[in-house]
Design a protein around this motif. Structure first.
Motif, PDB file in Angstrom:
ATOM      1  N   GLY A   1     -18.905   5.087 -31.611  1.00  0.00           N
ATOM      2  CA  GLY A   1     -19.645   5.193 -32.863  1.00  0.00           C
ATOM      3  C   GLY A   1     -21.130   5.351 -32.645  1.00  0.00           C
ATOM      4  N   GLU A   2     -21.673   4.634 -31.672  1.00  0.00           N
ATOM      5  CA  GLU A   2     -23.100   4.734 -31.360  1.00  0.00           C
ATOM      6  C   GLU A   2     -23.448   6.125 -30.840  1.00  0.00           C
ATOM      7  N   PHE A   3     -22.541   6.704 -30.038  1.00  0.00           N
ATOM      8  CA  PHE A   3     -22.807   8.042 -29.509  1.00  0.00           C
ATOM      9  C   PHE A   3     -22.866   9.069 -30.629  1.00  0.00           C
ATOM     10  N   TYR A   4     -21.884   9.054 -31.514  1.00  0.00           N
ATOM     11  CA  TYR A   4     -21.856  10.042 -32.583  1.00  0.00           C
ATOM     12  C   TYR A   4     -23.021   9.863 -33.547  1.00  0.00           C
ATOM     13  N   ALA A   5     -23.459   8.628 -33.752  1.00  0.00           N
ATOM     14  CA  ALA A   5     -24.618   8.402 -34.611  1.00  0.00           C
ATOM     15  C   ALA A   5     -25.873   9.008 -33.998  1.00  0.00           C
ATOM     16  N   ALA A   6     -25.975   8.965 -32.667  1.00  0.00           N
ATOM     17  CA  ALA A   6     -27.148   9.497 -31.974  1.00  0.00           C
ATOM     18  C   ALA A   6     -27.085  11.004 -31.780  1.00  0.00           C
ATOM     19  N   HIS A   7     -25.880  11.599 -31.890  1.00  0.00           N
ATOM     20  CA  HIS A   7     -25.711  13.039 -31.650  1.00  0.00           C
ATOM     21  C   HIS A   7     -24.907  13.653 -32.807  1.00  0.00           C
ATOM     22  N   PRO A   8     -25.509  13.763 -33.980  1.00  0.00           N
ATOM     23  CA  PRO A   8     -24.754  14.196 -35.161  1.00  0.00           C
ATOM     24  C   PRO A   8     -24.268  15.640 -35.106  1.00  0.00           C
ATOM     25  N   ASP A   9     -24.893  16.485 -34.260  1.00  0.00           N
ATOM     26  CA  ASP A   9     -24.473  17.879 -34.224  1.00  0.00           C
ATOM     27  C   ASP A   9     -23.247  18.107 -33.348  1.00  0.00           C
ATOM     28  N   VAL A  10     -22.858  17.104 -32.551  1.00  0.00           N
ATOM     29  CA  VAL A  10     -21.717  17.271 -31.652  1.00  0.00           C
ATOM     30  C   VAL A  10     -20.433  17.507 -32.444  1.00  0.00           C
ATOM     31  N   ARG A  11     -20.250  16.772 -33.539  1.00  0.00           N
ATOM     32  CA  ARG A  11     -19.030  16.879 -34.340  1.00  0.00           C
ATOM     33  C   ARG A  11     -18.767  18.320 -34.763  1.00  0.00           C
ATOM     34  N   ASP A  12     -19.765  18.951 -35.387  1.00  0.00           N
ATOM     35  CA  ASP A  12     -19.556  20.304 -35.896  1.00  0.00           C
ATOM     36  C   ASP A  12     -19.497  21.329 -34.772  1.00  0.00           C
ATOM     37  N   PHE A  13     -20.249  21.105 -33.704  1.00  0.00           N
ATOM     38  CA  PHE A  13     -20.180  22.021 -32.559  1.00  0.00           C
ATOM     39  C   PHE A  13     -18.769  22.035 -31.986  1.00  0.00           C
ATOM     40  N   VAL A  14     -18.189  20.844 -31.817  1.00  0.00           N
ATOM     41  CA  VAL A  14     -16.832  20.755 -31.278  1.00  0.00           C
ATOM     42  C   VAL A  14     -15.821  21.363 -32.248  1.00  0.00           C
TER      43      VAL A  14
ATOM     44  N   ALA B   1      -7.616  10.742 -31.296  1.00  0.00           N
ATOM     45  CA  ALA B   1      -8.000  11.694 -32.336  1.00  0.00           C
ATOM     46  C   ALA B   1      -8.375  10.985 -33.633  1.00  0.00           C
ATOM     47  N   LEU B   2      -7.640   9.934 -33.975  1.00  0.00           N
ATOM     48  CA  LEU B   2      -7.917   9.191 -35.206  1.00  0.00           C
ATOM     49  C   LEU B   2      -9.262   8.485 -35.128  1.00  0.00           C
ATOM     50  N   VAL B   3      -9.528   7.824 -34.008  1.00  0.00           N
ATOM     51  CA  VAL B   3     -10.805   7.122 -33.842  1.00  0.00           C
ATOM     52  C   VAL B   3     -11.964   8.112 -33.875  1.00  0.00           C
ATOM     53  N   THR B   4     -11.802   9.220 -33.178  1.00  0.00           N
ATOM     54  CA  THR B   4     -12.865  10.226 -33.143  1.00  0.00           C
ATOM     55  C   THR B   4     -13.184  10.741 -34.544  1.00  0.00           C
ATOM     56  N   ALA B   5     -12.145  11.045 -35.309  1.00  0.00           N
ATOM     57  CA  ALA B   5     -12.359  11.543 -36.667  1.00  0.00           C
ATOM     58  C   ALA B   5     -13.006  10.481 -37.556  1.00  0.00           C
ATOM     59  N   ALA B   6     -12.598   9.236 -37.392  1.00  0.00           N
ATOM     60  CA  ALA B   6     -13.138   8.164 -38.231  1.00  0.00           C
ATOM     61  C   ALA B   6     -14.614   7.900 -37.936  1.00  0.00           C
ATOM     62  N   LEU B   7     -14.987   7.982 -36.667  1.00  0.00           N
ATOM     63  CA  LEU B   7     -16.358   7.671 -36.278  1.00  0.00           C
ATOM     64  C   LEU B   7     -17.312   8.837 -36.492  1.00  0.00           C
ATOM     65  N   ASN B   8     -16.777  10.035 -36.468  1.00  0.00           N
ATOM     66  CA  ASN B   8     -17.590  11.243 -36.438  1.00  0.00           C
ATOM     67  C   ASN B   8     -17.953  11.708 -37.838  1.00  0.00           C
TER      68      ASN B   8
ATOM     69  N   ILE C   1     -18.627   1.630 -38.831  1.00  0.00           N
ATOM     70  CA  ILE C   1     -18.046   1.457 -37.492  1.00  0.00           C
ATOM     71  C   ILE C   1     -17.275   0.145 -37.422  1.00  0.00           C
ATOM     72  N   GLU C   2     -17.832  -0.904 -37.976  1.00  0.00           N
ATOM     73  CA  GLU C   2     -17.151  -2.200 -37.958  1.00  0.00           C
ATOM     74  C   GLU C   2     -15.866  -2.152 -38.783  1.00  0.00           C
ATOM     75  N   THR C   3     -15.889  -1.372 -39.864  1.00  0.00           N
ATOM     76  CA  THR C   3     -14.674  -1.214 -40.679  1.00  0.00           C
ATOM     77  C   THR C   3     -13.601  -0.464 -39.903  1.00  0.00           C
ATOM     78  N   VAL C   4     -13.998   0.541 -39.124  1.00  0.00           N
ATOM     79  CA  VAL C   4     -13.039   1.268 -38.282  1.00  0.00           C
ATOM     80  C   VAL C   4     -12.390   0.308 -37.290  1.00  0.00           C
ATOM     81  N   VAL C   5     -13.197  -0.544 -36.662  1.00  0.00           N
ATOM     82  CA  VAL C   5     -12.662  -1.530 -35.709  1.00  0.00           C
ATOM     83  C   VAL C   5     -11.662  -2.448 -36.402  1.00  0.00           C
ATOM     84  N   ALA C   6     -12.067  -3.010 -37.532  1.00  0.00           N
ATOM     85  CA  ALA C   6     -11.209  -3.965 -38.230  1.00  0.00           C
ATOM     86  C   ALA C   6      -9.930  -3.329 -38.762  1.00  0.00           C
ATOM     87  N   THR C   7     -10.002  -2.042 -39.093  1.00  0.00           N
ATOM     88  CA  THR C   7      -8.840  -1.355 -39.675  1.00  0.00           C
ATOM     89  C   THR C   7      -7.861  -0.872 -38.611  1.00  0.00           C
ATOM     90  N   LEU C   8      -8.371  -0.350 -37.516  1.00  0.00           N
ATOM     91  CA  LEU C   8      -7.514   0.304 -36.529  1.00  0.00           C
ATOM     92  C   LEU C   8      -7.009  -0.621 -35.427  1.00  0.00           C
TER      93      LEU C   8
END
Length: 212
Positions: A92-105, A154-161, A187-194
């Motif tokens: 989650g910290e990585f995607y927050a710091a690199h917001p363009d990675v999601r759409d590039f991928v 894949a689920l975690v990546t989509a949830a965090l990104n 991010i904390e909600t993703v942890v608690a949910t998954l």
């Protein structure tokens, strides 16, 4: 010249992420970078090589977090639930710091087979492999409820990104969630949910995460 190269890379990443390879225009990229279009040829040769350079930069930025996750995953001194939780937080910290990675991928994954394969080989597969065994252990322990670690990855990546506008959109839905804390709370909600943790497990208390 080095500053012009970096400006071109930053502008190209945004263009490839938002428009895709075919729609991205070298002259428009150069204009956004405030440099001459000739610098694309000087530094990269052509648009395809510029895309490759963008991918290489993303891989370099991703490598430290993948190595950190691999160290977390293989640390026998830490409980499995704690390692799983820390892995999700790091992602989650990585995607927050690199917001363009999601759409590039996302854009590149549906691009020409050659570019999609390069993306898979250099970025997606290494990212998955850094956490695959840890997720498999979580499935075996019942902490992760999935039939395969790749599905959970894949689920975690989509949830965090989430897109950069996510905090503001969430604040409009729920004004009591302030913009500054929205991404951390997500991010904390993703942890608690998954992650299905025991109520007595201290890792099941995401609100207690240290901010240090």
């Amino acid at each position: 010249m080095p500053a012009g190269r970096e400006a071109l890379l930053a502008a190209a990443r945004r263009a490839f992420a938002s428009q895709g390879f075919d729609a991205a225009d070298v002259r428009s990229i150069a204009a956004e970078a405030n440099v001459s279009p000739n610098l694309v040829r000087v530094h990269f040769g052509n648009k395809a090589a510029l895309w490759e350079a963008c991918l290489d930069a993303i891989v370099s930025e991703s490598r430290p977090v993948m190595e950190a996750i691999r160290r977390i995953a293989t640390d026998p001194s830490r409980a499995l639930a704690e390692r799983l939780r820390e892995t999700i937080l790091r992602g989650g910290e990585f995607y927050a710091a690199h917001p363009d990675v999601r759409d590039f991928v996302t854009r590149s994954s549906t691009d020409m087979p050659e570019r999609a394969e390069r993306l898979n080989t250099l970025l997606l597969t290494p990212a998955y492999e850094s956490s695959r065994e840890l997720f498999a252990a979580g499935i075996e322990a019942g902490i992760i409820r999935s039939s395969h670690p790749a599905l959970f990855f894949a689920l975690v990546t989509a949830a965090l990104n989430q897109p950069p506008a996510f905090p503001a959109l969430l604040n409009r839905l729920a004004p009591e969630i302030d913009i500054a804390s929205a991404r951390d709370r997500m991010i904390e909600t993703v942890v608690a949910t998954l992650l299905h943790l025991s109520p007595v497990d201290p890792s099941d208390q995401p609100q207690q995460r240290s901010r240090a």
